[in-house]
Write an enzyme that holds these catalytic residues in place. Sequence first.
Site, PDB file in Angstrom:
ATOM      1  N   TRP B 379       0.666  -1.323   0.048  1.00 20.11           N
ATOM      2  CA  TRP B 379       0.010   0.003  -0.140  1.00 20.11           C
ATOM      3  C   TRP B 379       0.900   1.284  -0.018  1.00 20.11           C
ATOM      4  O   TRP B 379       0.149   2.383  -0.103  1.00 20.11           O
ATOM      5  CB  TRP B 379      -1.019  -0.152   1.442  1.00 20.11           C
ATOM      6  CG  TRP B 379      -0.317   0.357   2.456  1.00 20.11           C
ATOM      7  CD1 TRP B 379       0.992  -0.279   3.032  1.00 20.11           C
ATOM      8  CD2 TRP B 379      -0.566   1.096   3.494  1.00 20.11           C
ATOM      9  NE1 TRP B 379       1.277   0.037   4.129  1.00 20.11           N
ATOM     10  CE2 TRP B 379       0.444   0.886   4.653  1.00 20.11           C
ATOM     11  CE3 TRP B 379      -1.886   1.801   3.761  1.00 20.11           C
ATOM     12  CZ2 TRP B 379       0.186   1.700   5.686  1.00 20.11           C
ATOM     13  CZ3 TRP B 379      -1.849   2.672   5.022  1.00 20.11           C
ATOM     14  CH2 TRP B 379      -0.684   2.417   6.014  1.00 20.11           C
ATOM     15  N   GLU B 509       0.798  -2.406  12.742  1.00 21.70           N
ATOM     16  CA  GLU B 509       1.113  -3.748  12.862  1.00 21.70           C
ATOM     17  C   GLU B 509       1.470  -4.455  14.297  1.00 21.70           C
ATOM     18  O   GLU B 509       1.699  -5.718  14.368  1.00 21.70           O
ATOM     19  CB  GLU B 509       2.111  -4.259  11.899  1.00 21.70           C
ATOM     20  CG  GLU B 509       1.666  -3.900  10.451  1.00 21.70           C
ATOM     21  CD  GLU B 509       2.599  -4.224   9.322  1.00 21.70           C
ATOM     22  OE1 GLU B 509       3.935  -4.524   9.526  1.00 21.70           O
ATOM     23  OE2 GLU B 509       2.431  -4.204   8.076  1.00 21.70           O
TER      24      GLU B 509
END
Lengths: 837, 837
Positions: B379, B509
């Site tokens: 991304w 994350e």
Amino acid sequence: MRFADNDPLNRLRFPIDEWALVETDFGMHDMGRTETLFAVGNGYLGLRGNVEEGRDGYFHGTFINGFHETWPIRHAEEAFGFARVGQTIVNAPDAKVIRLYVDDEPLVLTVAELLGYERRLDFRLGTLSRSIEWRTPSGKRVLITSRRMTSFTDRHLAIMDYEVELLDADAAVTISSPILNRQDGRDEYRSGVTAPPAGFDPRRAEQFIDRVLQPRVQRSGNGRYVLGYQCTNSGMTLAVGAEHTISTENPYTESGSIGDDLAKHIYRIQAKQGKPIRVTKFVTYHTARIVPTRELVDRTDRTLDRAIELGVAELFDQQRSWLDDFWARSDVEIADQPALQQAVRWNLFQLAQATARTDGDGVAAKGVTGSGYGGHYFWDSEIYVMPFLSYTAPIVARNVLRFRQRMLDAARARAIELNQRGALFPWRTINGQESSAYYAAGTAQYHIDADIAYALCQYVAATGDVDFLARGAIDILVETARMWEDLGFWRSNKTDDVFHVHGVTGPDEYTTVVNDNLYTNVMARANLAAAASAVDNLQVDNPIAYHKLVNRLDITPGEVASWRRAAAHMHIPYDEQLGIHPQDSQFLQKELWDLENTPEDRRPLLLHYHPLVIYRFQVLKQADVVLALYLQGDRFSTEMKRADFEYYDPLTTGDSTLSAIVQSIIASEVGYHELAMRYFRAALFVDLADLHHNAADGVHVASAGGVWSTLVAGFGGFRDHGGVFTFDPRLPDEWTKLTFRITLRGTRVRVELEPTTISFTLEVGDEARLRVRGAEIVVTADEPVSVPLLDQGPRLFGAPTMRDVEGSRRSDGTLLTASLPTLSLDPDDEEAPIPVD
Amino acid sequence: MRFADNDPLNRLRFPIDEWALVETDFGMHDMGRTETLFAVGNGYLGLRGNVEEGRDGYFHGTFINGFHETWPIRHAEEAFGFARVGQTIVNAPDAKVIRLYVDDEPLVLTVAELLGYERRLDFRLGTLSRSIEWRTPSGKRVLITSRRMTSFTDRHLAIMDYEVELLDADAAVTISSPILNRQDGRDEYRSGVTAPPAGFDPRRAEQFIDRVLQPRVQRSGNGRYVLGYQCTNSGMTLAVGAEHTISTENPYTESGSIGDDLAKHIYRIQAKQGKPIRVTKFVTYHTARIVPTRELVDRTDRTLDRAIELGVAELFDQQRSWLDDFWARSDVEIADQPALQQAVRWNLFQLAQATARTDGDGVAAKGVTGSGYGGHYFWDSEIYVMPFLSYTAPIVARNVLRFRQRMLDAARARAIELNQRGALFPWRTINGQESSAYYAAGTAQYHIDADIAYALCQYVAATGDVDFLARGAIDILVETARMWEDLGFWRSNKTDDVFHVHGVTGPDEYTTVVNDNLYTNVMARANLAAAASAVDNLQVDNPIAYHKLVNRLDITPGEVASWRRAAAHMHIPYDEQLGIHPQDSQFLQKELWDLENTPEDRRPLLLHYHPLVIYRFQVLKQADVVLALYLQGDRFSTEMKRADFEYYDPLTTGDSTLSAIVQSIIASEVGYHELAMRYFRAALFVDLADLHHNAADGVHVASAGGVWSTLVAGFGGFRDHGGVFTFDPRLPDEWTKLTFRITLRGTRVRVELEPTTISFTLEVGDEARLRVRGAEIVVTADEPVSVPLLDQGPRLFGAPTMRDVEGSRRSDGTLLTASLPTLSLDPDDEEAPIPVD
């Protein structure tokens, strides 16, 4: 004999026998399953039920508990602290083969013309015997009778008998008896009648690519053959030895040869019609973690010398005696239900075969019957097998706990890797190191610590063996309590300080890495409280041991109090609106899985959906809250149990074999009698009818243990919370009598449950104190007690259906509904997926 | 020249130059970093800044965008739907080496006596040049001047110049110029001066074990050499060709040889003092997915023919012209800040090198400067690089989007594997297939779908290119909207139906697989709404394209309405008590990570803690909510932004380089000017000062893109929500002027921001409509507009500190506190971990 309509076995092939599993037709299409069903083992050494002649088979397996190879786990994407050392049980050299040639034609069962066939795993004799009549290609009829056992009294010993008789003609007979190192079975798949497993199945063991067993010793002489090996990576050593005797009136010669991977002894016999030939093969295995192969070779000699000295008859007698004692301690009888009785005894016999002589090792998920799950030890042993052991075979139970105690240092090291104090036991292991490569359904199952602590406390309560704690087992309680106290954290709400445990996975592997998993918190609470009590009790009862403990583990003054405090304030999630315990703090927010509209060919879910998909839904692989209701039953009211069971049961797929037994026990308790029976049968026949389609990988030992619990705790209504032995029975309507034995603090009690009474008789010992539905009773050796029963508990009909949770609907606006999976039955189809009653 | 006190670069070695990165000392200890910093590339072909002579180095790299090998991902524990096909960029044969021998002594920089050294990456010329003076072991002085470029105008072409002059004596000179297939660099580690990377780092690429490039063609003749290869698994083909020219008055001979992995052309020259030798090497690379090597060989011929025909001077002129245009479109000027100016231009130049000629491929995380992250597309391109492209280079932006469009079929297939409708783009990929082997921080990042949709809408808004949608790019919007509508589900609360998205991972994350991640839900909402609008608009504006779309994608009547409904009812979690948006539905229930007491040597956390440990805490790898505040800024009030920023900023480790730029932009917006500058510098110098210790693996392209956004959106205050271009500037106190250009619907506007005014001048086009703090302005070609500014927005001092969340304390009862990591600075230490001002 009449077959029950709902019998999941084909009784033409497997006739009912209450004391044996019998096969009367040789089946080629399901050899994987029958190799498992007819395996023999003693907890140390296991021989799969491969055909004697060794050619045909799904998987030729010889397993020795704990004998494993290691390999570096390569994670496709690495992260800190991921498990590093893979461990896989090794398929040991195969010494069970005895090949037969008549007029140089080999006997190969899958192609032979068989005039008669019977195979029998005898639960009282502890032997697998086979009798076949073969018509050779040239038309000669040959009777072959063989027998195989792994000794319960000498765990290193296995014996095979092989008797051949020409029925209607003379012939040249050759009997060739090898020890064959198959190198973990890689060769079989080329020659076997069954195709190798295709696709992935995480439940199967890793296959090795490189040579595992390095040849170290080849020794032969005087008809004795010994091969020694060492594992390439783990360094474990193994020696296998064999020696033969022959008994025949026919003239014969013998010869032999030995090499790295093959030793064989050959008899050539001029066989006359009607003159039998009997060859006996004595086999012994010795394994070690660090002992040189050379020394193991000496041990094989001693074992073989002793066995040959004792003789076959005596060894088989010892086997029978051992089993007499086993059944006296362990038998469960269901009157007038021969099919169930057979299945129950097969399961109990599997427990003996998986646990009897584990001695210093654990109980693997498949015992010693297969390589499924890599030969690893899981919580299965503590939660599903240990109850059986603690109440019927305390010495074996103690051995299993001592195995965990031996692994404590590895668990301490693992806790450090996971940034915790105390000890964190591995989710799956052989050598004590974490071997779970998928942490979300592995390492994250911190509850393993509480499970081990639970089993230890249960053992002590059942046996009264507090000395075991004082001698060091208490360290397990202390180090696990430390782990919990450190893992959790405090948060205040309006009225109280609350202790939370976040980021863990409970027993249900269809939901991972959650906060405040109900099962985990309930079990951790018990763990913390038990550790505190054990330390305090030790201080009073055994001050010397207490001071040693405090020094050994550096226990600080406030530490024990902090465990108590964490236990007292442990967060136990409860949803007032639904009146149930959420499986975890987010569980009830999830979407409901539409099990009703999930086709059978997409089950089990784990083989057909990405974990992310499964995790997103309220759907259970196995009982989670419901397991807590059983193990910590004194902490939940009857109403809670019923509400929780009714909520979770329709969401439970039963994709794990660890589920049905717990579902059965709680279904019994809350009153769903029919459902309890259905789950009981799902557990009872899980391997016998191959309900999960993977019986070929080995016996589901935990399920076998659960069968005992279902009978004793489910139908028998037995509970032991903190050493108080209670009975609240639930005899199934269709049963007239259930009889079982339990050993409580050295006293063996025979319990006989009938529709209107429950009776207790001492078989060993002087006195037992029990409670039946609140009433305390004392049983003495002189005086059996019989207690009248008004009923068999509450009575609910049908099965709970999926609750219409407010606001839960599909994207198209329709409300979600679901129900138990549709159960199908074809009495003639032995592959029927799930049995019903 | 004076050095700024807070300059993270050692200016004795890297003197400031506003249009070049210059190195004046050869550094042996940090070759990995300088190979990255001095790499040249054009978005297709990239050559690491390895020393010309090719011996010494950290990693000799030649990368071609999208040229990759595949390999089967072996998961240590398998599960359904796990990514199967690993993809790794291949280190292409190395054609940049030119070896020099003087009197048969090789020039090896790490051992040579260097009397002079300068290396220069020129941002206007688009060349890497080097000038060294070498004293040979026998004492002769040699001047070597070389130049290297990858052409922006012909993406297959690279040129190297190598000029040698004996300064004080005659000598025998050999110049050997190879094409060397290094087989993915495995050899370097044996000969390099830098040790191979030890330990694990998930951010590095997989190393291949087997041969990757199979030799297919070796062709030489007339001084031209062509080698052709095919990847073993992926089947991709590559041809590399080289041809040389020499210019010297010295007598010389030439020869050559060719083999599977090595072709070389050798000049032997009798060099006279003062008579230079100049060798020029024309190199070309062609790659393809399915085209045979043979055909690629023809293409190399055409490229080389054309290049030699044009000549070196013309090619370098074209390079300069291309960059003139680039800087006219893209330059950002900071007045009176030469050190920052240099760093800004280095970052912008990296964006050109990473994106200019990607043509049909994506923008890899490291561009074409290294093998970090395996050469994968993430991304990063859509969220961090695309804004720069959409507002400065629409054609390149469109190419990047077309690449995603080409991958749509693979994304459809992946959605099916994940049990969803529509399309699910891979978290990381080269060929369109999911290559993330760790789903929790990979596949679970469903937001990739919304990120791509966002970039597409942003491109259309910036350019007005609705035709691109009509020609098929709208399919991306439709298929991603379908995915969201299917992934989420409805639940009713007391007052409303609410649309939830469960089981996803947001950008951060350090928290994975959660419910209702704020970023995901906000971006999915925009995705759903944009798809609905695009379809409706198409119906009105282009009925034919609309009908084709409906037929092509089988759009049902209610479908568009259902997207709108899901968007309108999307759950946006908000905590009334704290007055902030929780990162997800459970985030605020977690324990706070004590960052203050986390030692530096345990950072980044991901390399020192098991994921389970990290996931259990409120601690962020990178901005998550805060990124949503930026991308969907019109959906949050100023108060919300400030509250959210103040809550999350102290919890954000910045362990990801994708974080600082967003933190800077929002810090600017809410008023933390000093903090904004600190984060800006952390992004600006991430590679130049190697702040994350992995610059050696390649340029952080997303961070470079973010530098542009920080300047234009952060300090410049530019926003574009739905095609409304607004400015609310935040010029840093220490800056006198910030100038940048943006291209809006074909009109290029120069924006000059000063403390009391912001001015707009058209450079290309007729008219631009803008808003400055609510006031609409129109800029025309004739009339620049200057708007007075009262201030530079709100002004807050210091940095937010960790909020004392009620009830959060450690197990020992003390309250948890933490703050931003301590920033250390040593201006002489170019290895300083984090720069501060």
